[in-house]
Design a protein around this motif. Sequence first.
Motif, PDB file in Angstrom:
ATOM      1  N   MET A   1       0.824  -1.189   0.000  1.00 47.25           N
ATOM      2  CA  MET A   1       0.000   0.000   0.000  1.00 47.25           C
ATOM      3  C   MET A   1       0.877   1.265   0.000  1.00 47.25           C
ATOM      4  SD  MET A   1      -3.068   0.824   2.564  1.00 47.25           S
ATOM      5  CE  MET A   1      -3.519   2.463   2.917  1.00 47.25           C
ATOM      6  N   PHE A   2       1.902   1.304   0.857  1.00 49.72           N
ATOM      7  CA  PHE A   2       2.765   2.473   0.937  1.00 49.72           C
ATOM      8  C   PHE A   2       3.461   2.738  -0.398  1.00 49.72           C
ATOM      9  CE2 PHE A   2       6.955   4.337   1.525  1.00 49.72           C
ATOM     10  CZ  PHE A   2       6.641   5.515   2.175  1.00 49.72           C
ATOM     11  N   LEU A   3       4.079   1.705  -0.971  1.00 43.19           N
ATOM     12  CA  LEU A   3       4.810   1.906  -2.228  1.00 43.19           C
ATOM     13  C   LEU A   3       3.881   2.277  -3.377  1.00 43.19           C
ATOM     14  CD1 LEU A   3       7.586  -0.817  -2.110  1.00 43.19           C
ATOM     15  CD2 LEU A   3       7.831   1.655  -1.863  1.00 43.19           C
ATOM     16  N   ASP A   4       2.691   1.709  -3.410  1.00 40.43           N
ATOM     17  CA  ASP A   4       1.718   2.091  -4.437  1.00 40.43           C
ATOM     18  C   ASP A   4       1.375   3.573  -4.312  1.00 40.43           C
ATOM     19  OD1 ASP A   4       1.605  -0.479  -5.468  1.00 40.43           O
ATOM     20  OD2 ASP A   4      -0.123  -1.039  -4.249  1.00 40.43           O
ATOM     21  N   ALA A   5       1.154   4.016  -3.073  1.00 40.15           N
ATOM     22  CA  ALA A   5       0.820   5.424  -2.838  1.00 40.15           C
ATOM     23  C   ALA A   5       1.993   6.331  -3.180  1.00 40.15           C
ATOM     24  CB  ALA A   5       0.398   5.625  -1.389  1.00 40.15           C
ATOM     25  N   LEU A   6       3.208   5.910  -2.829  1.00 43.75           N
ATOM     26  CA  LEU A   6       4.392   6.718  -3.140  1.00 43.75           C
ATOM     27  C   LEU A   6       4.603   6.811  -4.648  1.00 43.75           C
ATOM     28  CD1 LEU A   6       6.865   8.305  -2.204  1.00 43.75           C
ATOM     29  CD2 LEU A   6       8.091   6.122  -2.059  1.00 43.75           C
ATOM     30  N   ARG A  13      -2.901   9.037   0.566  1.00 45.14           N
ATOM     31  CA  ARG A  13      -2.746   7.580   0.669  1.00 45.14           C
ATOM     32  C   ARG A  13      -1.456   7.199   1.374  1.00 45.14           C
ATOM     33  NH1 ARG A  13      -3.000   5.404  -5.057  1.00 45.14           N
ATOM     34  NH2 ARG A  13      -2.155   3.559  -4.051  1.00 45.14           N
ATOM     35  N   ILE A  14      -0.386   7.968   1.157  1.00 49.88           N
ATOM     36  CA  ILE A  14       0.869   7.688   1.867  1.00 49.88           C
ATOM     37  C   ILE A  14       0.636   7.836   3.367  1.00 49.88           C
ATOM     38  CG2 ILE A  14       3.246   8.417   2.273  1.00 49.88           C
ATOM     39  CD1 ILE A  14       3.283   9.407  -0.669  1.00 49.88           C
ATOM     40  N   ILE A  41       6.938  12.125   7.765  1.00 49.59           N
ATOM     41  CA  ILE A  41       7.514  11.061   6.944  1.00 49.59           C
ATOM     42  C   ILE A  41       7.046  11.179   5.498  1.00 49.59           C
ATOM     43  CG2 ILE A  41       7.547   8.548   6.607  1.00 49.59           C
ATOM     44  CD1 ILE A  41       7.531   8.385   9.733  1.00 49.59           C
ATOM     45  N   THR A  42       5.788  11.472   5.306  1.00 45.67           N
ATOM     46  CA  THR A  42       5.261  11.681   3.958  1.00 45.67           C
ATOM     47  C   THR A  42       5.979  12.845   3.282  1.00 45.67           C
ATOM     48  OG1 THR A  42       3.100  10.788   4.545  1.00 45.67           O
ATOM     49  CG2 THR A  42       3.186  12.226   2.617  1.00 45.67           C
TER      50      THR A  42
END
Length: 71
Positions: A1-6, A13-14, A41-42
């Motif tokens: 989920m994190f990498l998709d959002a990034l 989403r991140i 962090i985002t």
Amino acid sequence: MFLDALTARDRARIEASLTPDVRMRALLPSGHREYTGPGAITAAFLSWFGEAEEFEVVTTNGTAEIGRAHV
């Protein structure tokens, strides 16, 4: 989920993929940095990758320990 959002550079989403009490330590060319909270962090990740015309996640690796994730 994190990498998709990034990859999509989707700030909302991140942040949603991170827990409210998240902390990150990073060793960067400029030195050691610590970030606390989804917003900080985002912002860090978007400052590093947000302006890239394109990038590709080639591989990922992570381990989980009690209360920590190493990515």
